[in-house]
Design a protein around this motif. Structure first.
Motif, mmCIF file in Angstrom:
data_model
loop_
_atom_site.group_PDB
_atom_site.id
_atom_site.type_symbol
_atom_site.label_atom_id
_atom_site.label_comp_id
_atom_site.label_asym_id
_atom_site.label_seq_id
_atom_site.Cartn_x
_atom_site.Cartn_y
_atom_site.Cartn_z
ATOM 1 N N VAL A 17 0.828 -1.208 0.000
ATOM 2 C CA VAL A 17 0.000 0.000 0.000
ATOM 3 C C VAL A 17 0.863 1.260 0.000
ATOM 4 O O VAL A 17 0.510 2.272 -0.620
ATOM 5 C CB VAL A 17 -0.946 -0.015 1.209
ATOM 6 C CG1 VAL A 17 -1.614 1.338 1.408
ATOM 7 C CG2 VAL A 17 -2.003 -1.105 1.040
ATOM 8 N N ASN A 30 -8.066 6.313 -1.097
ATOM 9 C CA ASN A 30 -7.542 4.963 -1.195
ATOM 10 C C ASN A 30 -7.894 4.227 0.095
ATOM 11 O O ASN A 30 -7.344 4.516 1.159
ATOM 12 C CB ASN A 30 -6.024 5.024 -1.393
ATOM 13 C CG ASN A 30 -5.368 3.653 -1.458
ATOM 14 O OD1 ASN A 30 -6.016 2.621 -1.298
ATOM 15 N ND2 ASN A 30 -4.060 3.638 -1.684
ATOM 16 N N ALA A 32 -7.455 1.040 0.747
ATOM 17 C CA ALA A 32 -6.726 -0.213 0.938
ATOM 18 C C ALA A 32 -6.133 -0.387 2.333
ATOM 19 O O ALA A 32 -6.295 -1.452 2.939
ATOM 20 C CB ALA A 32 -5.637 -0.341 -0.131
ATOM 21 N N PRO A 33 -5.436 0.613 2.903
ATOM 22 C CA PRO A 33 -4.803 0.355 4.205
ATOM 23 C C PRO A 33 -5.797 0.060 5.311
ATOM 24 O O PRO A 33 -5.532 -0.770 6.182
ATOM 25 C CB PRO A 33 -4.019 1.647 4.476
ATOM 26 C CG PRO A 33 -4.677 2.684 3.634
ATOM 27 C CD PRO A 33 -5.133 1.972 2.400
ATOM 28 N N LEU A 52 -6.341 -6.779 -2.529
ATOM 29 C CA LEU A 52 -5.438 -5.743 -3.031
ATOM 30 C C LEU A 52 -5.242 -5.855 -4.538
ATOM 31 O O LEU A 52 -5.182 -4.836 -5.243
ATOM 32 C CB LEU A 52 -4.090 -5.837 -2.328
ATOM 33 C CG LEU A 52 -4.015 -5.284 -0.904
ATOM 34 C CD1 LEU A 52 -2.641 -5.573 -0.303
ATOM 35 C CD2 LEU A 52 -4.315 -3.795 -0.856
ATOM 36 N N ARG A 56 -6.206 -2.744 -7.113
ATOM 37 C CA ARG A 56 -5.006 -2.066 -7.592
ATOM 38 C C ARG A 56 -5.293 -1.036 -8.682
ATOM 39 O O ARG A 56 -4.641 0.016 -8.743
ATOM 40 C CB ARG A 56 -4.016 -3.107 -8.095
ATOM 41 C CG ARG A 56 -2.671 -2.559 -8.560
ATOM 42 C CD ARG A 56 -1.699 -3.699 -8.810
ATOM 43 N NE ARG A 56 -2.318 -4.723 -9.643
ATOM 44 C CZ ARG A 56 -1.809 -5.938 -9.812
ATOM 45 N NH1 ARG A 56 -0.690 -6.273 -9.192
ATOM 46 N NH2 ARG A 56 -2.422 -6.812 -10.588
ATOM 47 N N THR A 59 -5.754 2.674 -7.538
ATOM 48 C CA THR A 59 -4.724 3.415 -6.819
ATOM 49 C C THR A 59 -3.802 4.166 -7.780
ATOM 50 O O THR A 59 -3.705 3.844 -8.966
ATOM 51 C CB THR A 59 -3.893 2.480 -5.938
ATOM 52 O OG1 THR A 59 -3.261 1.491 -6.761
ATOM 53 C CG2 THR A 59 -4.774 1.789 -4.909
#
Length: 345
Positions: A17, A30, A32-33, A52, A56, A59
């Motif tokens: 990330v 974003n 994701a984290p 992820l 992708r 991002t």
């Protein structure tokens, strides 16, 4: 503390990330984290890298740097998204060179007035990062994640034009119920927040929550605020099923951070959490509440697995917060999110 394999999965995911920025397409967040932390936390580590991979394409690369932020210029650069890469670089250095708790305690009161900036995502990302550090201990990817989160918050720091206060006699459930809807339910969250100063009933509602008498009462009220926001979601989510998630997840991020903060910051933290929850509630209030809502899965673990398989970041993060509150309302909230939010991919 998470087991070694699970912690390793999270560290690997965070390293992936951290090659990306906190936003894409100009200002979209974003997720994701935050999502991978929630998946690992609730026993779904096996889904992390697959999630992820699917995410992708949303991002973008980590923004570059052009100005070194320091003690002499941070005030003038606070809230300037043009320095997003600079802020991330600054906090990445800070948490690498100093104890992360010291960095957090110094910057938390500076950042709290801008809690609604970035649609509340920066504080939510901070809450996930702090939870990991408290539960699993330090590692380079975990402390770096806190740096990324704080840098995102500093760049998107934006106080409300119509701030809230703690000056009433109401508890969280009553206070949230009294929040009025903005007059024009169109446009993005920033356009809706801009309507708050002229929204009929906002000044009274914004000050309705009772001021706590001490740190422990502040923590108790904050806990009740998260529970009230989760309980409201199934009946009000149709006003904005994605955005109303933040009415619960933003105050819960603050609640998760309290154990890492000096106790004198707990009451100001409640005040900021109330502002975030009330503002989002006003921005996305539906015309009328729904009477019939899904009952949800039989257990909270089953409800989280449902959200994980659904795949949307907001459904997963709401389920993560719902597990903290528990009960039938939490199950209904997860089921409602999975019903109304479009599944990922």
């Amino acid at each position: 503390m998470a087991d070694t394999d699970t912690s390793g999965t999270l560290d690997e995911a965070l390293e992936r990330v951290h090659g990306t920025g906190p936003e894409f397409e100009g200002w979209l967040t974003n997720h994701a984290p935050m999502t991978v932390e929630a998946l690992v936390r609730h026993g779904q580590a096996r889904l992390v890298h697959r999630w992820l991979d699917a995410y992708r394409h949303r991002t973008e690369e980590l923004p570059g740097t052009n100005t070194r932020i320091d003690a002499g210029n941070w005030r003038e650069l606070l809230g300037d998204p043009g320095h997003l890469g600079d802020w991330i670089a600054y906090f990445t250095r800070e948490v690498a060179e100093r104890p992360w708790r010291d960095v957090l305690a110094e910057w938390w009161p500076r950042l709290l007035p801008g809690i609604t900036g970035g649609s509340t995502h920066p504080v939510i990302r901070t809450g996930h990062a702090v939870r990991t550090l408290l539960a699993d201990g330090d590692s380079a990817p975990r402390t770096a994640e806190l740096g990324h989160a704080l840098g995102y918050w500093a760049a998107r720091h934006q106080p409300l034009a119509a701030p809230t206060t703690l000056a009433g006699a109401a508890g969280p459930e009553e206070a949230l119920a009294a929040v009025p809807a903005v007059p024009d339910p169109h446009g993005g969250i920033r356009a809706r927040f801009a309507q708050l100063p002229a929204t009929a009933g906002w000044p009274a509602a914004a000050s309705a929550l009772r001021r706590p008498e001490g740190p422990e009462e502040a923590r108790g009220t904050l806990t009740a605020l998260v529970e009230a926001a989760v309980a409201r979601y199934p009946h009000h989510a149709q006003g904005g099923p994605v955005m109303l998630v933040h009415a619960a997840t933003a105050p819960n991020a603050v609640l998760r951070t309290l154990p890492a903060l000096p106790r004198e910051l707990w009451a100001p933290s409640l005040a900021a959490a109330w502002e975030a929850s009330a503002a989002v509630t006003a921005a996305y209030a539906p015309a009328r509440p729904a009477e019939a809502v899904p009952a949800g899965r039989a257990t909270l673990d089953e409800a989280f697995e449902q959200a994980a398989l659904h795949g949307d970041a907001h459904a997963i993060k709401l389920a993560d917060t719902a597990l903290d509150t528990g009960g039938p309302a939490a199950l209904a909230a997860v089921a409602r999110a999975c019903e109304l939010i479009e599944p990922a991919g």
